[in-house]
Scaffold this active site. Structure first.
Site, short mmCIF file in Angstrom:
data_model
loop_
_atom_site.label_atom_id
_atom_site.label_comp_id
_atom_site.label_asym_id
_atom_site.label_seq_id
_atom_site.Cartn_x
_atom_site.Cartn_y
_atom_site.Cartn_z
N LYS A 220 0.85 -1.20 0.00
CA LYS A 220 0.00 0.00 0.00
C LYS A 220 0.88 1.25 0.00
O LYS A 220 1.89 1.30 0.70
CB LYS A 220 -0.91 -0.04 1.23
CG LYS A 220 -1.97 1.05 1.27
CD LYS A 220 -2.88 0.86 2.49
CE LYS A 220 -3.94 1.94 2.61
NZ LYS A 220 -4.75 1.78 3.84
N SER B 219 -9.69 2.23 2.91
CA SER B 219 -8.82 2.93 1.99
C SER B 219 -7.89 2.03 1.18
O SER B 219 -7.40 2.42 0.14
CB SER B 219 -7.97 3.92 2.77
OG SER B 219 -7.11 3.24 3.68
N SER C 45 -9.66 -0.34 7.00
CA SER C 45 -9.13 -0.27 5.64
C SER C 45 -8.44 -1.51 5.11
O SER C 45 -8.10 -1.57 3.93
CB SER C 45 -8.19 0.91 5.51
OG SER C 45 -8.94 2.09 5.52
N1 GLN Z 1 -12.81 4.27 6.19
C1 GLN Z 1 -12.24 4.66 7.44
C2 GLN Z 1 -11.89 6.12 7.40
O1 GLN Z 1 -12.20 6.72 6.45
C3 GLN Z 1 -11.06 3.80 7.73
C4 GLN Z 1 -9.82 4.25 7.14
C5 GLN Z 1 -8.67 3.37 7.44
O2 GLN Z 1 -8.82 2.31 8.05
N2 GLN Z 1 -7.50 3.82 7.04
O3 GLN Z 1 -11.32 6.66 8.30
#
Ligand code: GLN
Length: 504
Positions: A80, A155, A179
């Site tokens: 990532k 994400s 994410s």
């Molecule tokens: N979707 C969640 C957010 O927007 C989680 C993001 C993540 O785990 N990096 O914060």
């Protein structure tokens, strides 16, 4: 010859050890797959074809010289783009870091390289890991390999999609609120968020430091365990890294047995607002666990109802502070530096040009929540809720060895559907956020497709801190029982992708 991109990481490793294939061949096969399908999927922001082939050749040479290599040596992996990779761009999906090439490796990257894994490139993500769809990437969305019109989660949509599209057998993701797990659920892959502090955060660009955790993305539970074992463990470079032995996740994945395991179904994570097909697959999976010898109880975690609002105060607060470092003075984008303005002017113009709307929204929310007049009312309250959530987990784990829930309330939604509705986007993480707030271990395992749309559904397994092995034991048992029913979800049910090419 077998298509090398269809093998699991464990089978690839076995074929490499026995000398049936070389790491160079395996790497070339994946690079060819990326060239063929990534134009349609857009899982990668950067592919390092040359570097990957070189690294693979070096592994082959070391193996030929009789060196004793690690269990995943020669297996390709995608990383990532929030994790620092020396000499390879790291953008976090943001214009503000476009073109930045880190001068060092994150501990995770270093461990991958030391274990002989071959880094193929960097995967797409929501900007600074804020989002549930990868649509907040400054470089365009990633498409779900099951349906290219749909989101691959976020994400870490790029990492999950790369694995689901057979562009890489393994990937590393990060999970601050879901994410790794939510993208795994909507792409039919396996994703685990280790216990907070289980995997070093050194070199991982911070979103919310008290929540962020890197972890494995894979197509099988055993593959995820093999990767987990490579990246986990104490790191003196991260002061929050846990200095204790890592649970034997690989043995647990091989054990794959739930006889006598007490499974707690979280009452708050289901019901109204959940897609019927998601609930159906979840309930079926719970009955399978019961058939396999687990005992099932319902557990009550009332504070979970406040997890989402608490998270959306704590996360923006931490991120407003973490993202202050992108000030155009040290690295990254610098805009408006025409000699006419002050340093503050350049910072303002650069941050305006470099951050997308979601990053700006959270910086503003966090700055407000932390301001002196509101600190107690917002940030302070949210921290109290966090404590209540930790207590709910502690009580639940007195009655159960693991907890389960759907990973996400719905299957993959359509690209564009929630982009202008931040609250609808935030709801995708309803089930995953409590584990980040409490810091325990959690995993998403595929449990089939929803009857109404044919899209993958994930089941979340949650274990107490440092008991990550339980995730793998339960996940692998479920995976085995489901495979007996309908084969491997991705291999047997995922649609073929168009080979349009056009990737880097
Ligand atoms: N979707 C969640 C957010 O927007 C989680 C993001 C993540 O785990 N990096 O914060």
């Amino acid at each position: 010859m077998t298509d090398l991109t269809r093998l699991t990481a464990a089978d690839t490793a076995a074929a490499l050890t026995s000398g049936d294939v070389s790491a160079a061949e395996v790497t070339e096969a994946h690079l060819a797959r990326i060239r063929a399908v990534d134009g349609a999927v857009h899982a990668f922001l950067h592919v390092d074809a040359e570097g990957a082939v070189d690294a693979a050749r070096r592994i082959d040479a070391r193996r030929a010289a009789g060196e004793d290599l690690g269990p995943l040596a020669g297996v390709p992996i995608a990383v990532k783009d929030v994790i620092a990779t020396e000499g390879m761009p790291t953008t976090c999906g943001s214009r503000i870091l476009e073109g930045w090439v880190p001068p060092y490796d994150a501990t995770v990257t270093r461990r991958l390289k030391d274990a002989g894994l071959v880094v193929l490139g960097k995967t797409n993500m929501d900007e600074f890991a804020m989002g549930s769809s990868t649509e907040h990437s400054a470089f365009g969305p990633t498409h779900n390999p099951w349906d290219l019109e749909r989101i691959p989660g976020g994400s870490g949509g790029g990492s999950a999609a790369a694995v689901a599209a057979f562009e890489a057998p393994l990937a590393v993701g990060t999970d601050t609120g879901g994410s790794i797990r939510q993208p795994a659920a909507v792409t039919g892959t396996v994703g685990a968020k280790p216990t907070y502090g289980g995997v070093s955060r050194y070199g991982l660009v911070a979103l919310a430091s008290s929540l962020d955790q890197a972890g494995p993305c894979a197509r099988t539970v055993l593959d995820a365990a093999l990767l987990h074992a490579v990246i986990a463990g104490h790191d003196p470079l991260d002061s929050t890294s846990v200095d204790a032995p890592v649970a034997d996740v690989v043995a647990a994945a091989r054990q794959a047995d739930v006889a006598g395991v007490r499974v707690g179904v979280v009452k708050q994570l289901g019901g109204e607002g959940y897609q019927p097909g998601v609930e159906q697959r979840f309930r079926e999976a719970v009955s399978i666990l019961e058939e396999l010898g687990a005992s099932v109880v319902e557990v009550d975690c009332p504070a979970f109802d406040y997890a989402l609002p608490a998270y959306y105060l704590i996360l923006p607060s931490e991120c407003s502070s973490n993202l202050a470092r992108f000030d155009a003075m040290r690295y990254g984008l610098r805009a408006g530096d025409d000699g006419g303005g002050s340093a503050e002017d350049v910072m303002a113009v650069s941050r305006d040009a470099g951050f997308g709307p979601e990053a700006k929204r959270r910086i503003m929310l966090g700055t407000y929540a932390l301001s002196s007049g509101y600190y107690d009312a917002y940030y302070g309250q949210a921290q109290k809720v966090r404590t209540l959530i930790v207590r709910d987990f502690a009580a639940a784990f007195e009655r159960a060895d693991v907890l389960v829930s759907p990973t996400a309330p719905t299957t993959a939604f359509r690209i564009g559907e929630r982009i202008d509705d931040p609250l609808a986007m935030y709801l995708a993480d309803l089930c995953t956020i409590p584990s980040n707030l409490a810091g325990n271990a959690s995993m998403s395992v595929p449990v089939g497709v929803a009857p109404e749309d044919g899209l993958p559904v994930g089941l979340q397994v949650i274990a107490p801190p440092m008991a990550d092995d339980r995730l793998y034991r339960v996940g692998a048992a479920l995976e085995g029982a489901l495979a007996d029913r309908w084969g491997h979800l991705l291999i047997d049910q995922a649609p073929e992708l168009p080979t349009t090419g056009g990737a880097q």
